[in-house]
Every structure is written in structure tokens, then in C-alpha cells.
Design an enzyme around this catalytic site. Structure first.
Site, PDB file in Angstrom:
ATOM      1  N   ASP A  34     -27.198  10.761 -28.553  1.00 51.76           N
ATOM      2  CA  ASP A  34     -28.650  10.551 -28.585  1.00 51.76           C
ATOM      3  C   ASP A  34     -29.234  10.497 -27.181  1.00 51.76           C
ATOM      4  O   ASP A  34     -28.567  10.078 -26.236  1.00 51.76           O
ATOM      5  CB  ASP A  34     -28.955   9.247 -29.350  1.00 51.76           C
ATOM      6  CG  ASP A  34     -30.375   9.212 -29.874  1.00 51.76           C
ATOM      7  OD1 ASP A  34     -31.068  10.258 -29.832  1.00 51.76           O
ATOM      8  OD2 ASP A  34     -30.813   8.139 -30.309  1.00 51.76           O
ATOM      9  N   GLY A  35     -30.482  10.912 -27.072  1.00 49.42           N
ATOM     10  CA  GLY A  35     -31.214  10.790 -25.804  1.00 49.42           C
ATOM     11  C   GLY A  35     -31.475  12.109 -25.095  1.00 49.42           C
ATOM     12  O   GLY A  35     -31.947  12.105 -23.948  1.00 49.42           O
ATOM     13  N   THR A  80     -29.535  15.039 -41.565  1.00 54.39           N
ATOM     14  CA  THR A  80     -30.380  15.535 -42.664  1.00 54.39           C
ATOM     15  C   THR A  80     -31.845  15.186 -42.410  1.00 54.39           C
ATOM     16  O   THR A  80     -32.741  15.832 -42.956  1.00 54.39           O
ATOM     17  CB  THR A  80     -29.926  14.928 -44.016  1.00 54.39           C
ATOM     18  OG1 THR A  80     -29.758  13.510 -43.867  1.00 54.39           O
ATOM     19  CG2 THR A  80     -28.617  15.526 -44.492  1.00 54.39           C
ATOM     20  N   ASN A  82     -33.186  15.267 -39.322  1.00 53.29           N
ATOM     21  CA  ASN A  82     -33.686  16.006 -38.153  1.00 53.29           C
ATOM     22  C   ASN A  82     -34.518  17.234 -38.538  1.00 53.29           C
ATOM     23  O   ASN A  82     -35.227  17.789 -37.688  1.00 53.29           O
ATOM     24  CB  ASN A  82     -32.535  16.416 -37.226  1.00 53.29           C
ATOM     25  CG  ASN A  82     -31.927  15.267 -36.438  1.00 53.29           C
ATOM     26  OD1 ASN A  82     -30.744  15.267 -36.108  1.00 53.29           O
ATOM     27  ND2 ASN A  82     -32.724  14.256 -36.096  1.00 53.29           N
ATOM     28  N   ARG A  85     -38.307  17.344 -37.606  1.00 56.18           N
ATOM     29  CA  ARG A  85     -38.801  17.616 -36.242  1.00 56.18           C
ATOM     30  C   ARG A  85     -39.625  18.904 -36.227  1.00 56.18           C
ATOM     31  O   ARG A  85     -39.543  19.705 -37.165  1.00 56.18           O
ATOM     32  CB  ARG A  85     -37.606  17.727 -35.288  1.00 56.18           C
ATOM     33  CG  ARG A  85     -36.877  16.408 -35.164  1.00 56.18           C
ATOM     34  CD  ARG A  85     -35.810  16.448 -34.094  1.00 56.18           C
ATOM     35  NE  ARG A  85     -35.177  15.141 -33.997  1.00 56.18           N
ATOM     36  CZ  ARG A  85     -34.499  14.716 -32.947  1.00 56.18           C
ATOM     37  NH1 ARG A  85     -34.350  15.507 -31.902  1.00 56.18           N
ATOM     38  NH2 ARG A  85     -33.961  13.521 -32.926  1.00 56.18           N
ATOM     39  N   ARG A 208     -28.612   1.550 -33.702  1.00 50.27           N
ATOM     40  CA  ARG A 208     -28.624   1.772 -35.150  1.00 50.27           C
ATOM     41  C   ARG A 208     -27.643   2.890 -35.500  1.00 50.27           C
ATOM     42  O   ARG A 208     -27.179   3.630 -34.651  1.00 50.27           O
ATOM     43  CB  ARG A 208     -30.036   2.089 -35.646  1.00 50.27           C
ATOM     44  CG  ARG A 208     -30.716   3.225 -34.910  1.00 50.27           C
ATOM     45  CD  ARG A 208     -32.128   3.512 -35.450  1.00 50.27           C
ATOM     46  NE  ARG A 208     -32.801   4.460 -34.578  1.00 50.27           N
ATOM     47  CZ  ARG A 208     -33.687   4.125 -33.639  1.00 50.27           C
ATOM     48  NH1 ARG A 208     -34.016   2.879 -33.447  1.00 50.27           N
ATOM     49  NH2 ARG A 208     -34.234   5.058 -32.881  1.00 50.27           N
ATOM     50  N   GLU A 221     -15.012  -0.090 -34.168  1.00 57.43           N
ATOM     51  CA  GLU A 221     -15.576  -0.854 -33.058  1.00 57.43           C
ATOM     52  C   GLU A 221     -16.766  -0.053 -32.528  1.00 57.43           C
ATOM     53  O   GLU A 221     -16.720   1.173 -32.477  1.00 57.43           O
ATOM     54  CB  GLU A 221     -14.535  -1.048 -31.949  1.00 57.43           C
ATOM     55  CG  GLU A 221     -13.333  -1.867 -32.387  1.00 57.43           C
ATOM     56  CD  GLU A 221     -13.704  -3.302 -32.744  1.00 57.43           C
ATOM     57  OE1 GLU A 221     -14.629  -3.850 -32.124  1.00 57.43           O
ATOM     58  OE2 GLU A 221     -13.060  -3.864 -33.661  1.00 57.43           O
TER      59      GLU A 221
HETATM   60  C1  IPE Z   1     -29.242  10.644 -34.669  1.00 57.51           C
HETATM   61  O1  IPE Z   1     -30.188  10.673 -33.650  1.00 57.51           O
HETATM   62  C2  IPE Z   1     -28.878  12.032 -35.078  1.00 57.51           C
HETATM   63  C3  IPE Z   1     -28.124  12.816 -34.091  1.00 57.51           C
HETATM   64  C4  IPE Z   1     -27.682  12.377 -32.936  1.00 57.51           C
HETATM   65  C5  IPE Z   1     -27.835  14.166 -34.470  1.00 57.51           C
HETATM   66  P1  IPE Z   1     -31.742  10.592 -33.979  1.00 57.51           P
HETATM   67  O2  IPE Z   1     -32.450  10.673 -32.657  1.00 57.51           O
HETATM   68  O3  IPE Z   1     -32.105  11.609 -34.979  1.00 57.51           O
HETATM   69  O4  IPE Z   1     -31.874   9.152 -34.624  1.00 57.51           O
HETATM   70  P2  IPE Z   1     -33.130   8.180 -34.741  1.00 57.51           P
HETATM   71  O5  IPE Z   1     -34.258   8.987 -35.333  1.00 57.51           O
HETATM   72  O6  IPE Z   1     -33.447   7.719 -33.367  1.00 57.51           O
HETATM   73  O7  IPE Z   1     -32.657   7.067 -35.608  1.00 57.51           O
HETATM   74  C1  IPE Z   2     -30.123  13.762 -29.897  1.00 57.18           C
HETATM   75  O1  IPE Z   2     -31.136  13.676 -28.935  1.00 57.18           O
HETATM   76  C2  IPE Z   2     -29.917  15.175 -30.389  1.00 57.18           C
HETATM   77  C3  IPE Z   2     -30.349  15.406 -31.776  1.00 57.18           C
HETATM   78  C4  IPE Z   2     -30.761  14.481 -32.609  1.00 57.18           C
HETATM   79  C5  IPE Z   2     -30.315  16.772 -32.243  1.00 57.18           C
HETATM   80  P1  IPE Z   2     -32.646  13.476 -29.370  1.00 57.18           P
HETATM   81  O2  IPE Z   2     -33.268  14.823 -29.528  1.00 57.18           O
HETATM   82  O3  IPE Z   2     -32.738  12.595 -30.541  1.00 57.18           O
HETATM   83  O4  IPE Z   2     -33.246  12.768 -28.078  1.00 57.18           O
HETATM   84  P2  IPE Z   2     -34.282  11.586 -28.041  1.00 57.18           P
HETATM   85  O5  IPE Z   2     -33.743  10.482 -28.910  1.00 57.18           O
HETATM   86  O6  IPE Z   2     -35.574  12.134 -28.552  1.00 57.18           O
HETATM   87  O7  IPE Z   2     -34.349  11.217 -26.603  1.00 57.18           O
HETATM   88 MG    MG Z   3     -32.861  10.573 -30.753  1.00 61.14          MG
END
Ligand code: IPE
Ligand code: IPE
Ligand code: MG
Length: 261
Positions: A34-35, A80, A82, A85, A208, A221
């Protein structure tokens, strides 16, 4: 020239850092990558550039896990949820998955990686489905690290699917409901045959699960880090594994030292 050099370097093995106990390397690491979007925004770049950089972080992590003796790496690439977006981001991601898979397959073969894709793959673009089928079958007998990429994956949908598959077998008279136990249930999950993750890593400071491996993470863990996924590097993985090696896993029991009267 520089390309050849880069290729040579990429085949170098990473030795196990001396701080890690080789006997206590997690057999299965799961990661919520994430991020990416925030990483890009911090640089004034479009979000999708973060996804591109995220691919490099994943390649790095796979290589390190393989070199350090992790048996399986399961990465959350697309949930599922995503699909909600913006359309351009979703289609960029699908195209990115296709390009990366086509480009990296020979490397995966060379490294003996066994790749699998976990999730409802039928909703993915047909070109990506074909590449997935090819990569899965070509790497199926490789004896290196198990690399599971969760694509259109949702924990709840996986559980519902497993329940439906079992119900179907019962309805067809092939299965006695009394024979459904935890092992039988787990055998209907996308992760069938893979031991549960020992360690879950989530980057970017979020705390989460986001519908990831709801069944399989029962006793994992959890390591949370503020590092944004594209910045996840050897130091960040080492920190996660050191954190893991400092944990006392009890699985609901008590430690032998605490059993004394
Ligand atoms: C979780 O990240 C899904 C993936 C890393 C593919 P998200 O960015 O979609 O999760 P939320 O929306 O912050 O919970
Ligand atoms: C995780 O990064 C990758 C995917 C969920 C595909 P994000 O796209 O969720 O990045 P943030 O959370 O918006 O920074
Ligand atoms: Mg994210």
C-alpha cells in the site's frame, strides 16, 4: 553495455543478513503493498507512476525473499474493491500487470519461481487471463519460491466461493456435510495447498486488513510500517523479519516456560 551490467547485477544473490536467525525465517510472508498513490503524490507525479515504482519494489522483495529462504510470498496486487477506482487507473493497472508479466516470465523461469494468481480471474481482461494461464502452467513445476499474486482478490468473496463449492458437492451427493472440517474448507480456497502466512506486512501506515486473506491470517504475526510500498527495500524487509523473529507465537497455548507450576 549498461543493460548487460544491470542483468548481471540482478542475478547476484543477497546473503542473509547476520542479524537474522536462518532457522526462524518465516515460511510464508504475505504483503499488502500500500501507498503507491501517496508516494507519487509526494513527488508531484500522477498516481499511476507510483504503481510503476511499486512493481520494482515487488521484484526486489521477491528476490530478497527467495534469497533469504522464505518459501512463499503472497502479494496483494488488486482487490475486489479496487474496481471502484477511476477507470483510467484501473485500466493502467491491468495493462501494467500484462506488460510486467510478459516481460518478467523468462526471469521467473530462470529463478525457478512458481507463480500463481489468486482471485476471481474471469473478470480480468482476456489478454491478461491468457498471460496468467501461460505463466502459471510454465512455472508450475519450478522448485523455487511460491509467488502468489492476489489479483481481483477479496477475502469475503473467496469464503463465499468456497462455501458455494462445498454446497454444490453436497447437493450432488458427493459430500457429507459432517465431513466438512477446517482442512476440507481450506482446500476450497484459492490458497489450497499453501501453508498459512506466518507474517503479514502492510506498508504506508494503514492499520487494517482490507479484505485480505481473512481465513489464512488467523495466526499470522502482523508488521505495520510507515514505509510507502515503492520505497520498500532490503532495510524495510529486514526490519519486518527482525520484528517477526522477536515475537513469541503461542497459537492460543502457553509457552513451555510458563507451564511450570
Ligand atoms: C489494499 O489497499 C489492496 C491492495 C494493496 C491491492 P487499498 O489501498 O485498496 O486499501 P484501503 O482502501 O486503504 O483499505
Ligand atoms: C496500493 O497503493 C496499490 C493498489 C491498491 C493497487 P494505493 O494505490 O492504494 O496507494 P495509496 O493508498 O492511494 O497511497
Ligand atoms: Mg491504498
Amino acid at each position: 553495455m549498461s543493460r548487460a551490467l544491470a542483468t548481471d547485477l540482478s542475478t547476484d544473490r543477497h546473503p542473509l543478513p547476520p542479524a537474522l536467525d536462518p532457522a526462524r525465517i518465516p515460511a510464508h510472508v504475505a504483503v499488502i503493498m500500500d501507498g503507491n498513490g501517496r508516494w507519487a503524490r509526494q513527488r508531484g507525479l500522477p498516481r499511476v507512476m507510483g504503481h510503476r515504482a511499486g512493481v520494482e519494489a515487488l521484484k526486489r522483495t521477491l528476490r530478497l525473499c527467495s534469497d533469504w529462504g522464505v518459501g512463499a510470498l503472497t502479494a496483494y496486487a488488486f482487490s475486489t474493491e479496487n474496481w471502484t477506482r477511476p477507470g483510467e487507473e484501473v485500466s493502467f493497472l491491468m495493462t501494467l500487470f500484462e506488460r510486467v508479466l510478459a516481460r518478467e516470465l523468462e526471469g521467473l523461469m530462470k529463478e525457478q519461481v512458481r507463480i500463481r494468481f489468486l482471485g476471481d480471474l474471469e473478470q480480468l481482461p482476456s489478454g491478461l487471463q491468457a498471460l496468467i494461464a501461460d505463466a502459471t502452467s510454465r512455472t508450475a513445476t519450478n522448485h523455487g519460491i511460491h509467488f502468489n499474486v492476489c489479483t481481483n482478490y477479496g477475502g469475503r468473496s473467496e469464503l463465499v466461493r468456497a462455501a458455494r463449492r462445498l454446497a454444490q458437492q453436497v447437493a450432488e451427493g458427493q459430500l457429507d456435510p459432517a465431513a466438512i472440517d477446517e482442512a476440507r474448507f481450506a482446500a476450497e480456497l484459492f490458497t489450497a495447498g499453501e501453508a498459512d502466512p506466518d507474517l503479514l506486512i502492510r506498508t504506508s501506515g494503514e492499520q487494517r486488513i482490507s479484505n485480505f486473506l481473512l481465513w489464512q491470517l488467523a495466526y499470522a504475526e502482523i508488521h505495520l510500517t510507515d514505509v510507502l510500498w515503492p520505497d520498500f527495500d532490503e532495510g524495510a524487509l529486514l526490519a519486518a523479519l527482525l520484528d517477526y523473529q522477536g515475537r513469541q507465537r503461542r497459537f492460543g497455548g502457553i509457552l513451555p516456560a510458563d507451564a511450570a507450576p
